[in-house]
Write a protein that holds these residues in place. Structure first.
Motif, PDB file in Angstrom:
ATOM      1  N   PRO A  13      77.679  41.170   4.281  1.00 10.46           N
ATOM      2  CA  PRO A  13      77.110  40.820   5.593  1.00 10.46           C
ATOM      3  C   PRO A  13      76.970  39.319   5.774  1.00 10.46           C
ATOM      4  CG  PRO A  13      75.413  41.653   4.115  1.00 10.46           C
ATOM      5  CD  PRO A  13      76.717  41.835   3.406  1.00 10.46           C
ATOM      6  N   HIS A  14      77.062  38.888   7.014  1.00  7.40           N
ATOM      7  CA  HIS A  14      76.913  37.481   7.379  1.00  7.40           C
ATOM      8  C   HIS A  14      76.058  37.358   8.622  1.00  7.40           C
ATOM      9  CE1 HIS A  14      79.872  35.757   4.616  1.00  7.40           C
ATOM     10  NE2 HIS A  14      80.602  36.831   4.837  1.00  7.40           N
ATOM     11  N   GLY A  15      75.617  36.135   8.903  1.00  6.29           N
ATOM     12  CA  GLY A  15      75.038  35.835  10.189  1.00  6.29           C
ATOM     13  C   GLY A  15      76.144  35.716  11.228  1.00  6.29           C
ATOM     14  N   GLY A  16      75.735  35.545  12.470  1.00  7.59           N
ATOM     15  CA  GLY A  16      76.707  35.470  13.561  1.00  7.59           C
ATOM     16  C   GLY A  16      76.555  36.695  14.439  1.00  7.59           C
ATOM     17  N   GLU A  17      76.100  36.485  15.656  1.00  8.61           N
ATOM     18  CA  GLU A  17      75.769  37.586  16.564  1.00  8.61           C
ATOM     19  C   GLU A  17      76.869  37.784  17.601  1.00  8.61           C
ATOM     20  OE1 GLU A  17      74.673  40.558  18.465  1.00  8.61           O
ATOM     21  OE2 GLU A  17      73.373  39.967  16.777  1.00  8.61           O
ATOM     22  N   PRO A  18      77.518  38.962  17.620  1.00 10.98           N
ATOM     23  CA  PRO A  18      78.597  39.179  18.594  1.00 10.98           C
ATOM     24  C   PRO A  18      78.111  39.377  20.024  1.00 10.98           C
ATOM     25  CG  PRO A  18      78.247  41.156  17.263  1.00 10.98           C
ATOM     26  CD  PRO A  18      77.393  40.082  16.672  1.00 10.98           C
ATOM     27  N   ASP A  19      76.847  39.775  20.206  1.00  9.43           N
ATOM     28  CA  ASP A  19      76.320  40.003  21.555  1.00  9.43           C
ATOM     29  C   ASP A  19      76.012  38.653  22.200  1.00  9.43           C
ATOM     30  OD1 ASP A  19      74.956  40.662  23.852  1.00  9.43           O
ATOM     31  OD2 ASP A  19      73.693  42.191  22.917  1.00  9.43           O
ATOM     32  N   ARG A  20      76.824  38.262  23.178  1.00  8.65           N
ATOM     33  CA  ARG A  20      76.679  36.953  23.810  1.00  8.65           C
ATOM     34  C   ARG A  20      75.439  36.849  24.697  1.00  8.65           C
ATOM     35  NH1 ARG A  20      79.713  35.767  20.134  1.00  8.65           N
ATOM     36  NH2 ARG A  20      81.798  34.896  20.397  1.00  8.65           N
ATOM     37  N   ASP A  21      74.776  37.979  24.946  1.00 11.99           N
ATOM     38  CA  ASP A  21      73.549  37.936  25.738  1.00 11.99           C
ATOM     39  C   ASP A  21      72.336  37.540  24.895  1.00 11.99           C
ATOM     40  OD1 ASP A  21      74.832  38.661  28.089  1.00 11.99           O
ATOM     41  OD2 ASP A  21      74.603  40.809  27.685  1.00 11.99           O
ATOM     42  N   LEU A  22      72.500  37.507  23.583  1.00 11.05           N
ATOM     43  CA  LEU A  22      71.407  37.127  22.692  1.00 11.05           C
ATOM     44  C   LEU A  22      71.553  35.670  22.274  1.00 11.05           C
ATOM     45  CD1 LEU A  22      71.160  40.209  20.287  1.00 11.05           C
ATOM     46  CD2 LEU A  22      69.736  39.700  22.275  1.00 11.05           C
ATOM     47  N   LEU A  23      70.428  34.985  22.137  1.00 14.00           N
ATOM     48  CA  LEU A  23      70.415  33.632  21.588  1.00 14.00           C
ATOM     49  C   LEU A  23      70.520  33.767  20.075  1.00 14.00           C
ATOM     50  CD1 LEU A  23      70.100  30.595  22.146  1.00 14.00           C
ATOM     51  CD2 LEU A  23      67.622  30.926  22.051  1.00 14.00           C
ATOM     52  N   ASP A  24      71.556  33.187  19.489  1.00 11.24           N
ATOM     53  CA  ASP A  24      71.891  33.465  18.091  1.00 11.24           C
ATOM     54  C   ASP A  24      71.245  32.463  17.145  1.00 11.24           C
ATOM     55  OD1 ASP A  24      72.968  34.423  15.786  1.00 11.24           O
ATOM     56  OD2 ASP A  24      75.029  33.808  16.210  1.00 11.24           O
ATOM     57  N   PHE A  25      70.238  32.927  16.411  1.00 13.83           N
ATOM     58  CA  PHE A  25      69.630  32.149  15.340  1.00 13.83           C
ATOM     59  C   PHE A  25      70.010  32.698  13.976  1.00 13.83           C
ATOM     60  CE2 PHE A  25      67.174  30.293  18.668  1.00 13.83           C
ATOM     61  CZ  PHE A  25      66.691  29.094  18.168  1.00 13.83           C
ATOM     62  N   SER A  26      70.992  33.599  13.941  1.00 13.14           N
ATOM     63  CA  SER A  26      71.394  34.192  12.668  1.00 13.14           C
ATOM     64  C   SER A  26      72.472  33.376  11.967  1.00 13.14           C
ATOM     65  CB  SER A  26      71.898  35.619  12.886  1.00 13.14           C
ATOM     66  OG  SER A  26      73.132  35.628  13.597  1.00 13.14           O
ATOM     67  N   ALA A  27      73.160  32.502  12.695  1.00 13.75           N
ATOM     68  CA  ALA A  27      74.195  31.637  12.131  1.00 13.75           C
ATOM     69  C   ALA A  27      73.721  30.188  12.212  1.00 13.75           C
ATOM     70  CB  ALA A  27      75.512  31.804  12.880  1.00 13.75           C
ATOM     71  N   ASN A  28      73.956  29.444  11.135  1.00 11.14           N
ATOM     72  CA  ASN A  28      73.397  28.091  11.008  1.00 11.14           C
ATOM     73  C   ASN A  28      74.388  27.027  11.476  1.00 11.14           C
ATOM     74  OD1 ASN A  28      71.145  29.319   9.594  1.00 11.14           O
ATOM     75  ND2 ASN A  28      72.571  29.525   7.878  1.00 11.14           N
ATOM     76  N   THR A  29      74.695  27.042  12.753  1.00 15.05           N
ATOM     77  CA  THR A  29      75.655  26.087  13.296  1.00 15.05           C
ATOM     78  C   THR A  29      74.974  25.160  14.288  1.00 15.05           C
ATOM     79  OG1 THR A  29      76.306  27.672  14.994  1.00 15.05           O
ATOM     80  CG2 THR A  29      77.615  27.639  12.972  1.00 15.05           C
ATOM     81  N   ASN A  30      75.504  23.958  14.365  1.00 14.62           N
ATOM     82  CA  ASN A  30      74.991  22.962  15.291  1.00 14.62           C
ATOM     83  C   ASN A  30      75.193  23.455  16.732  1.00 14.62           C
ATOM     84  OD1 ASN A  30      74.272  20.562  16.618  1.00 14.62           O
ATOM     85  ND2 ASN A  30      75.365  19.265  15.176  1.00 14.62           N
TER      86      ASN A  30
END
Length: 349
Positions: A13-30
């Motif tokens: 498993p990894h972070g990264g949220e496929p649902d574009r309606d959610l604000l994604d704090f699961s992936a650590n990107t700028n």
């Protein structure tokens, strides 16, 4: 890779949220990208009608300048994970053992197993204290700095000392610096030791994870072996051009480091109202939810429009979530979703 290991292997498993309606704090990107990146990409797209120059001179030069090493030591790869796999493919054989930190990035153990080798798990904060008795039977040792998901970076002097012990034990040291660019700590690439391989990711620091650009750094015969093993045209023209452009944006990097440090401190102070939060040098914070159910914390955040990382999937963690550090407005939405404070509280203006 080992065919039997591939048949028995699983994805992690990894972070990264496929649902574009959610604000994604699961992936650590700028959440920001350097000015001019889109224009460079557009110009490079026209050049993508022909094969890229497999020597990648401009990309290697920019990467070498960024980490403080000679350009010829840089090996372009489509992301940091590709650099990790390249190193492991060149070092590990079926039956080998590799020292793998925990809790840490799940791909290390998976990639070790895909080579037919066996991961030997060590607490990430004990790894650098290991001596010859543990090192000598192992073909490879992996260090992640800052460690993911805990966020603490390794002291450079301690890492140099560990590298020397790895040399004496004939153990290759693989240092994953995927998030080191968010700090002002020097890269291990400056050690210039033949047994040390450094893996770097561009796309987290520069907010372009879908671009898939990174590189490895190695020296001597190990560098030559990795260069031979590296896939031809290992970076697409847009990735190479945008990557080189981003690596030279010094002001963007400085501003990112300052913003992340300020917002990380603010987030940690607020989150400690509800959770036990680890100190971090990285663009993320690991939160122990205590006697709360981590799945419920995650579900409640999703219901409020925010995705956070389920950190119970990391070895050794059973009551944790990990949250990225974004910009102020987004961070306030995270705090509200986690029930820490109202979204408007603490905002400027």
């Amino acid at each position: 890779m080992d065919p039997d290991a591939i048949r028995e292997g699983e994805r992690v498993p990894h972070g990264g949220e496929p649902d574009r309606d959610l604000l994604d704090f699961s992936a650590n990107t700028n959440p920001r990208t350097p000015d001019g990146a889109a224009e460079v990409y557009g110009d490079a797209l026209a050049e993508a009608r022909r094969y890229p120059d497999d020597d990648y001179p401009d990309f290697r030069a920019a990467a070498g300048e960024f980490v403080g090493c000679e350009a010829e030591r840089v090996l372009p790869t489509p992301g940091g994970l590709a650099a990790i796999r390249l190193a492991m493919e060149a070092v590990l054989e079926p039956g080998d053992e590799a020292l793998v930190p925990y809790p840490s990035f799940g791909e290390y153990a998976r990639e070790v197993r895909l080579q037919g080798a066996a991961p030997r798990f060590v607490r990430y904060d004990d790894l650098l204290d290991l001596g010859p008795t543990t090192l000598e039977p192992c073909a490879l040792a992996v260090v992640c700095t800052p460690n993911n998901p805990t966020g603490d970076a390794v002291d450079p002097d301690a890492l140099a000392s560990f590298a020397a012990r790895c040399v004496a034990a004939d153990t290759t040291l693989l240092v994953d610096e995927a998030f080191l660019g968010f700090t002002d700590r020097p890269s291990t690439a400056r050690l210039d030791r033949e047994n040390v391989v450094v893996a770097r990711s561009l796309t987290k620091l520069f907010g372009l994870p879908g671009l898939r650009a990174g590189f490895a750094v190695a020296s001597g015969d190990r560098r030559d072996a990795l260069e031979t093993a590296r896939r031809s045209w290992s970076l697409g023209t847009p990735a190479a051009r945008v990557g080189a452009h981003c690596l030279r944006r010094d002001e963007f990097v400085r501003e990112t480091r300052e913003r992340v440090a300020d917002e990380r401190d603010r987030l940690r102070e607020a989150l400690e109202e509800r959770f036990d939060v680890r100190p971090s040098d990285a663009p993320y914070l690991l939160c122990d939810v205590g006697d709360r159910d981590a799945a419920t914390v995650i579900a409640d955040a999703r219901a409020a429009g925010v995705a956070v990382r389920d950190a119970t999937t990391f070895r050794g963690l059973d009551a944790h979530v990990r949250v990225a550090v974004k910009d102020r407005a987004a961070n306030d939405r995270l705090l509200a979703a986690l029930g820490v404070r109202d979204a408007d509280e603490g905002s400027e203006g």
